[in-house]
Motif scaffolding. Structure first.
Motif, short mmCIF file in Angstrom:
data_model
loop_
_atom_site.label_atom_id
_atom_site.label_comp_id
_atom_site.label_asym_id
_atom_site.label_seq_id
_atom_site.Cartn_x
_atom_site.Cartn_y
_atom_site.Cartn_z
N UNK A 1 0.81 -1.23 0.00
CA UNK A 1 0.00 0.00 0.00
C UNK A 1 0.84 1.27 0.00
N UNK A 2 1.92 1.29 0.80
CA UNK A 2 2.77 2.47 0.87
C UNK A 2 3.47 2.72 -0.46
N UNK A 3 4.00 1.66 -1.06
CA UNK A 3 4.71 1.82 -2.34
C UNK A 3 3.75 2.28 -3.43
N UNK A 4 2.54 1.75 -3.44
CA UNK A 4 1.58 2.19 -4.45
C UNK A 4 1.18 3.65 -4.22
N UNK A 5 1.12 4.08 -2.95
CA UNK A 5 0.84 5.48 -2.66
C UNK A 5 1.96 6.38 -3.12
N UNK A 6 3.20 5.95 -2.91
CA UNK A 6 4.35 6.74 -3.37
C UNK A 6 4.39 6.83 -4.90
N UNK A 7 3.91 5.78 -5.58
CA UNK A 7 3.89 5.81 -7.04
C UNK A 7 2.90 6.84 -7.58
N UNK A 8 1.89 7.20 -6.78
CA UNK A 8 0.91 8.19 -7.22
C UNK A 8 1.42 9.62 -7.03
N UNK A 9 2.47 9.78 -6.24
CA UNK A 9 2.97 11.12 -5.94
C UNK A 9 3.49 11.87 -7.17
N UNK A 10 4.20 11.21 -8.12
CA UNK A 10 4.67 11.96 -9.29
C UNK A 10 3.54 12.62 -10.07
N UNK A 11 2.39 11.97 -10.15
CA UNK A 11 1.25 12.56 -10.86
C UNK A 11 0.79 13.84 -10.18
N UNK A 12 0.68 13.80 -8.86
CA UNK A 12 0.22 14.97 -8.12
C UNK A 12 1.24 16.10 -8.17
N UNK A 13 2.51 15.77 -8.00
CA UNK A 13 3.56 16.80 -8.05
C UNK A 13 3.66 17.44 -9.43
N UNK A 14 3.61 16.60 -10.47
CA UNK A 14 3.68 17.13 -11.83
C UNK A 14 2.47 18.02 -12.11
N UNK A 15 1.32 17.65 -11.57
CA UNK A 15 0.12 18.46 -11.75
C UNK A 15 0.26 19.83 -11.11
N UNK A 16 0.84 19.86 -9.91
CA UNK A 16 1.03 21.15 -9.23
C UNK A 16 2.03 22.03 -9.97
N UNK A 17 3.11 21.43 -10.49
CA UNK A 17 4.13 22.20 -11.20
C UNK A 17 3.65 22.69 -12.56
N UNK A 18 2.77 21.92 -13.19
CA UNK A 18 2.35 22.26 -14.55
C UNK A 18 1.39 23.44 -14.61
N UNK A 19 0.82 23.82 -13.49
CA UNK A 19 -0.17 24.90 -13.50
C UNK A 19 0.41 26.22 -14.04
#
Length: 461
Positions: free
Chosen positions: A295-313
């Motif tokens: 569960x933790x590793x799968x959660x960490x794998x979702x972080x790049x999507x969220x971070x890239x989304x914040x930076x792309x704004x």
């Protein structure tokens, strides 16, 4: 207390509300397999846990502004946090899937008022010059929720138990209630405008019926029930048209739909978000059930999507100024849909960096897509229609999130049952929801691009 101190406290209160609502939209996703195991059900039947929350928020959002006017911002916001905390406690104490779904509905009742009333309180308290900066500050909290949510959910599952993904709301909520009681103004008004309860009931019935029509076949394979619910939703939507024509102050004026970009943007948002909203639900299940991630590793794998989304704004406004909404949305929709289809290619042999790259591309493009869709849908509305148009738009966004989860989960179940392979079920589901998103590109081609848009500012994105 000084005015500046009061305003600072208000911003923190609103930010906490934004954070709690955004956090609980994403924190559940990585914990679903563990929750399913604890409740004695299959992970792929857990989508009502997400749908119940988002659909409840969608149906009750229009009433939030009226409640704040009638009973006061402080009392309603305090009550919203209290209901949200009580719902979180009930979620943590649930022993069956049915109990958890009911608790999520209670949580959604409180969550439906956190963001709109927080935004309204800030609007009333700060000057026009400070409003944009104030919203920018509290929106950071809304962006932080999706970034930390999946990872925090996975960590709680491994370190303690899934119950703590809901219990974390209790201390935040208690601190928020104390701050609301001390710092937030009341602003109640006995002369608040009359609320269109019948109109809200028709719109809500339509949304609930359409959502359940999608979810029923996945849960019980009853096509007749699904058809009946679809007809019920269609009838409720059609009945609203003559009702709104007769009523002098309907919940949503039909004049909203005379603005071409509002209609196109609303439909395009619904179709596009159905596909993209399935990804946060399906990817953690794919990683844990098929690829063997924790569960933790799968959660960490979702972080790049969220971070890239914040930076792309920061890229959105320059790109729209240069290419216009029509070209930008056409190309960006193809990127979003293509990245969703690319998830179908991820397997146990896929390098981790490839998966991270696909998630980052999806996150960046999806973030820009949401901002551009929001702006093009609302930018042409008159001052008179802006409030109700934004409210209807928020309802459609929540509806699309629920439909995306329902459709994604249903497709996996159907394909896995038909071909006897869960892996193939996930792959075909990603292809299907990706194609749904790609279909919205045809809708965005109908955007009426004003010449001033290419030259003017797009401050609303």
């Amino acid at each position: 207390m000084k005015q500046n101190s009061s305003h600072t406290a208000l911003l923190w209160i609103a930010a906490a509300g934004f954070f709690m609502q955004a956090l609980d939209t994403t924190i559940v996703n990585t914990a679903l397999p563990s929750m399913a195991h604890s409740l004695g059900v299959k992970p792929l039947v857990m989508q009502p846990v997400i749908v119940a929350y988002t659909l409840t928020m969608a149906t009750l959002t229009p009433a939030s502004g009226w409640l704040a006017d009638r009973f006061g911002t402080r009392h309603v916001y305090f009550t919203a946090i209290l209901i949200f905390v009580l719902g979180s406690l009930c979620c943590a104490g649930a022993h069956t899937l049915g109990q958890l779904i009911v608790a999520r509905v209670l949580q959604g009742i409180g969550g439906s008022m956190l963001m709109p009333i927080g935004r309204l309180a800030v609007l009333r308290a700060v000057s026009a010059e400070q409003y944009v900066a104030a919203l920018a500050m509290i929106s950071v909290a809304g962006q932080a929720g999706p970034i930390v949510g999946p990872t925090l959910g996975g960590w709680f599952v491994e370190a303690v138990s899934w119950h703590w993904i809901f219990l974390i709301n209790v201390p935040i909520g208690l601190a928020g209630m104390f701050a609301v009681h001390r710092y937030l103004p009341g602003n109640a008004s006995a002369a608040a405008p009359r609320f269109d309860l019948p109109g809200c009931a028709l719109v809500s019935l339509s949304m609930i019926a359409f959502s359940l029509a999608v979810d029923v076949p996945a849960q019980s394979h009853r096509a007749a029930w699904a058809s009946a619910l679809f007809v019920l939703g269609l009838c409720a939507a059609l009945l609203y048209i003559p009702y709104a024509r007769r009523r002098p102050d309907p919940l949503f004026r039909l004049a909203l739909f005379r603005e071409p970009n509002f209609s196109v943007g609303l439909i395009g948002n619904l179709v596009c978000r159905v596909g993209s909203s399935a990804v946060p639900f399906l990817v953690p299940l794919l990683l844990q059930l098929e690829l063997g991630y924790s569960p933790l590793r799968s959660g960490l794998m979702m972080m790049p999507a969220a971070l890239a989304g914040a930076l792309a704004k920061r890229w959105i406004a320059p790109l729209i100024r240069r290419y216009g909404y029509d070209t930008f949305l056409l190309v960006n929709t193809l990127i979003v849909g293509g990245s969703i289809v690319a998830f179908a290619l991820i397997s146990r042999g896929t390098p981790v960096l490839v998966g991270i790259a696909v998630l980052a591309i999806f996150g960046a493009a999806n973030s820009m897509q949401f901002a551009a869709m929001n702006s093009v849908t609302l930018k042409g509305l008159s001052h008179e229609d802006a409030g109700s148009g934004n409210s209807l738009f928020s309802m459609v966004q929540m509806l699309a999130m629920g439909l995306g989860v329902s459709i994604g989960g249903a497709l996996v179940s159907v394909f896995a049952h038909q071909w006897g392979s869960a892996t193939l079920g996930f792959r075909m589901s990603f292809v299907c929801v990706g194609l749904i998103t790609l279909a919205s590109a045809l809708i965005f081609r109908r955007i009426d691009e004003a010449p001033t848009v290419r030259r003017g500012a797009v401050s609303s994105v």
